[in-house]
Design a protein around this motif. Structure first.
Motif, PDB file in Angstrom:
ATOM      1  N   PRO A   1      -7.764   6.276   0.067  1.00 45.25           N
ATOM      2  CA  PRO A   1      -6.660   6.555  -0.853  1.00 45.25           C
ATOM      3  C   PRO A   1      -5.401   5.772  -0.515  1.00 45.25           C
ATOM      4  O   PRO A   1      -5.006   5.656   0.635  1.00 45.25           O
ATOM      5  CB  PRO A   1      -6.429   8.071  -0.655  1.00 45.25           C
ATOM      6  CG  PRO A   1      -7.707   8.595  -0.093  1.00 45.25           C
ATOM      7  CD  PRO A   1      -8.263   7.482   0.747  1.00 45.25           C
ATOM      8  N   GLY A   2      -4.790   5.227  -1.558  1.00 44.96           N
ATOM      9  CA  GLY A   2      -3.547   4.490  -1.376  1.00 44.96           C
ATOM     10  C   GLY A   2      -3.741   3.076  -0.890  1.00 44.96           C
ATOM     11  O   GLY A   2      -2.776   2.328  -0.738  1.00 44.96           O
ATOM     12  N   VAL A   3      -4.999   2.689  -0.642  1.00 43.55           N
ATOM     13  CA  VAL A   3      -5.282   1.333  -0.172  1.00 43.55           C
ATOM     14  C   VAL A   3      -6.232   0.631  -1.137  1.00 43.55           C
ATOM     15  O   VAL A   3      -5.882  -0.377  -1.751  1.00 43.55           O
ATOM     16  CB  VAL A   3      -5.882   1.349   1.247  1.00 43.55           C
ATOM     17  CG1 VAL A   3      -6.172  -0.067   1.719  1.00 43.55           C
ATOM     18  CG2 VAL A   3      -4.920   2.035   2.208  1.00 43.55           C
TER      19      VAL A   3
ATOM     20  N   CYS B   1      -3.833   4.353   6.294  1.00 48.02           N
ATOM     21  CA  CYS B   1      -3.733   2.999   6.843  1.00 48.02           C
ATOM     22  C   CYS B   1      -2.290   2.579   7.060  1.00 48.02           C
ATOM     23  O   CYS B   1      -1.979   1.833   7.995  1.00 48.02           O
ATOM     24  CB  CYS B   1      -4.449   1.998   5.926  1.00 48.02           C
ATOM     25  SG  CYS B   1      -6.244   1.966   6.148  1.00 48.02           S
ATOM     26  N   SER B   2      -1.388   3.062   6.215  1.00 51.79           N
ATOM     27  CA  SER B   2       0.027   2.756   6.410  1.00 51.79           C
ATOM     28  C   SER B   2       0.497   3.280   7.758  1.00 51.79           C
ATOM     29  O   SER B   2       1.256   2.618   8.480  1.00 51.79           O
ATOM     30  CB  SER B   2       0.857   3.372   5.278  1.00 51.79           C
ATOM     31  OG  SER B   2       2.228   3.097   5.454  1.00 51.79           O
TER      32      SER B   2
ATOM     33  N   MET C   1       0.834  -1.194   0.000  1.00 53.80           N
ATOM     34  CA  MET C   1       0.000   0.000   0.000  1.00 53.80           C
ATOM     35  C   MET C   1       0.872   1.247   0.000  1.00 53.80           C
ATOM     36  O   MET C   1       2.057   1.208   0.359  1.00 53.80           O
ATOM     37  CB  MET C   1      -0.932   0.014   1.215  1.00 53.80           C
ATOM     38  CG  MET C   1      -0.248   0.064   2.562  1.00 53.80           C
ATOM     39  SD  MET C   1      -1.434   0.137   3.933  1.00 53.80           S
ATOM     40  CE  MET C   1      -0.416  -0.427   5.298  1.00 53.80           C
ATOM     41  N   ALA C   2       0.280   2.350  -0.418  1.00 53.51           N
ATOM     42  CA  ALA C   2       1.027   3.603  -0.494  1.00 53.51           C
ATOM     43  C   ALA C   2       1.589   3.979   0.871  1.00 53.51           C
ATOM     44  O   ALA C   2       0.886   3.944   1.883  1.00 53.51           O
ATOM     45  CB  ALA C   2       0.116   4.708  -1.014  1.00 53.51           C
TER      46      ALA C   2
ATOM     47  N   PHE D   1       4.078  -9.099  -1.387  1.00 56.27           N
ATOM     48  CA  PHE D   1       3.470  -9.033  -2.711  1.00 56.27           C
ATOM     49  C   PHE D   1       3.888  -7.741  -3.394  1.00 56.27           C
ATOM     50  O   PHE D   1       4.025  -6.693  -2.744  1.00 56.27           O
ATOM     51  CB  PHE D   1       1.938  -9.047  -2.625  1.00 56.27           C
ATOM     52  CG  PHE D   1       1.339 -10.397  -2.368  1.00 56.27           C
ATOM     53  CD1 PHE D   1       1.394 -11.403  -3.331  1.00 56.27           C
ATOM     54  CD2 PHE D   1       0.693 -10.666  -1.165  1.00 56.27           C
ATOM     55  CE1 PHE D   1       0.824 -12.650  -3.097  1.00 56.27           C
ATOM     56  CE2 PHE D   1       0.120 -11.910  -0.925  1.00 56.27           C
ATOM     57  CZ  PHE D   1       0.177 -12.907  -1.896  1.00 56.27           C
ATOM     58  N   VAL D   2       4.074  -7.801  -4.713  1.00 53.50           N
ATOM     59  CA  VAL D   2       4.277  -6.596  -5.515  1.00 53.50           C
ATOM     60  C   VAL D   2       3.218  -6.575  -6.605  1.00 53.50           C
ATOM     61  O   VAL D   2       2.734  -7.625  -7.046  1.00 53.50           O
ATOM     62  CB  VAL D   2       5.683  -6.550  -6.146  1.00 53.50           C
ATOM     63  CG1 VAL D   2       6.745  -6.483  -5.065  1.00 53.50           C
ATOM     64  CG2 VAL D   2       5.922  -7.744  -7.066  1.00 53.50           C
TER      65      VAL D   2
END
Length: 418
Positions: free
Chosen positions: A366-368, A312-313, A306-307, A395-396
């Motif tokens: 956003p970003g998730v 959330c990060s 995730m971003a 994961f990528v």
């Protein structure tokens, strides 16, 4: 309140008795003033007070699906804790009750009965069988059922009142993953292996239909109960069939055991293993044989990792959930739920449903999560899947692929260059 009851008994000035209809209206007004609901003066709503909003989850916290499901509500709790620390939603703190159902439909039904008159909405459920068992009950009582992990078509097709999910159905995902595999590796024969997740027969049928409509050979399929300890017999069947592709719709732990059996029996497919979002879990990353990495591609609801600048990060940083895909999705969905609650004015169940049905490319996590789109006729929010590959224990993301309920659609995937 005491003076009203005294008047009803003929007490008070001049001992006048209040007419019954007038007394009833006065009591209703007094009770409404004591209840919760949106702004001051609005009608009360189940699960909402002047200071709290109660959300509830019936979750798989025990049994073979627990490792894949529990991180979702664990991450949601962390998100709601953040929201509460910052003042809550519309001035109210979120109370989040999580009850174990062990992925057993009767327990899920009992859980819903226990909180249907106290909770505003049911959120974050994990498991197709349990979602299918409770969605009608929730829809009938007007209780929002927000973002379950579900693969049973009848839950959202046609759209059921108040039932919204982010993830596309497994049957649509398998067709999409066959198309992706052919685009990335060239066409070839397929063999399908599924757990009893959602409408697993339909997942097999959609993969078969897509294979044959694209002019290739469908070699067979196997169904394994979730939690099977040994996938060697299925691996040996696949070795004999020698397919170009293995198509999977399996839980995280089972996906790892299955791929490990393929490695042990020298039975990996000639081109690739492609699978649904069900495999994108920490329980897979922690247990699969990494030598198979180059051949594995799964669909994912979120771009991974995730971003780094996403909310959330920050919330999951330093916890075991920050790299767990199920935890990341759980946080993203909790963020989306918070957005819906914030936008619902007045804060009622009906208004929350109206808000979500009005989302069009809404970037609510956003970003998730990818932007979500719903309508009164369509209660599945994501319109494409990210394609992810395991690299070691992470994961990528490689590409983004559209999906459709029409398995004949052949839209190309967009490369995201890893």
């Amino acid at each position: 309140m005491r003076s009203l009851f005294n008047l009803a008994k003929g007490e008070g000035p001049r001992h006048r008795r209040v007419p019954p209809l007038l007394l009833s209206a006065a009591l209703v007004a007094a009770l409404a003033a004591c209840g919760g609901g949106g702004e001051a003066g609005e009608a009360s709503e189940i699960g909402v007070t002047d200071t709290t909003i109660k959300l509830a989850a019936s979750q798989t916290l025990s049994g073979p699906g627990a490792a894949s499901c529990a991180p979702g509500t664990d991450a949601a709790k962390l998100w709601f804790d953040k929201v509460n620390a910052e003042g809550g939603v519309q001035g109210r703190k979120i109370e989040f009750e999580v009850v174990d159902d062990g992925y057993q439909p009767p327990r899920a039904i009992a859980n819903v009965r226990s909180f249907q008159n106290t909770a505003f909405a049911m959120v974050g459920a994990c498991g197709s069988a349990t979602a299918a068992a409770v969605y009608k009950q929730l829809s009938q009582i007007g209780m929002p059922f927000l973002f379950p992990t579900n693969g049973v078509a009848e839950v959202v097709k046609p759209a059921s009142k108040g039932v919204f999910q982010v993830l596309p159905l497994y049957e649509d995902q398998t067709a999409s993953m066959v198309r992706y595999g052919y685009q990335e590796f060239g066409k070839g024969s397929t063999y399908v292996v599924v757990n009893q997740l959602g409408a697993y027969e339909s997942a097999i049928e959609f993969a078969k239909k897509q294979t044959e409509e694209l002019g290739e050979k469908f070699l067979g399929s196997d169904v394994a109960q979730l939690g099977v300890p040994d996938y060697t017999p299925i691996a040996l069947k696949i070795k004999q069939a020698n397919p170009d592709f293995v198509v999977m719709s399996m839980g995280g732990s089972d996906s790892a055991k299955f791929i490990n059996a393929l490695v042990a029996q020298d039975a990996l497919p000639k081109k690739a293993i492609v699978g649904t979002t069900a495999s994108v879990a920490g329980s897979f990353l922690n247990a699969y044989e990494t030598v198979a990495s180059d051949k594995i591609r799964f669909g994912s609801a979120t771009r991974l990792p995730m971003a780094a600048d996403s909310e959330c990060s920050k919330v999951l940083a330093g916890t075991p959930l920050e790299k767990d895909p199920i935890g990341i999705i759980g946080c993203g969905q909790a963020q989306a739920i918070t957005a819906a609650l914030e936008q619902a004015k007045p804060l009622t169940r009906e208004k929350v449903m109206e808000v979500i049905e009005g989302w069009q490319d809404a970037d609510v996590a956003p970003g998730v999560l990818a932007p979500l789109s719903f309508s009164p006729e369509d209660h599945v929010g994501i319109k494409s899947l990210y394609i992810v590959q395991p690299k070691g224990r992470e994961f990528v993301t490689l590409a983004e692929c559209p999906y459709s309920d029409d398995a004949s659609i052949k839209e190309d995937c967009k490369s995201l260059n890893g």
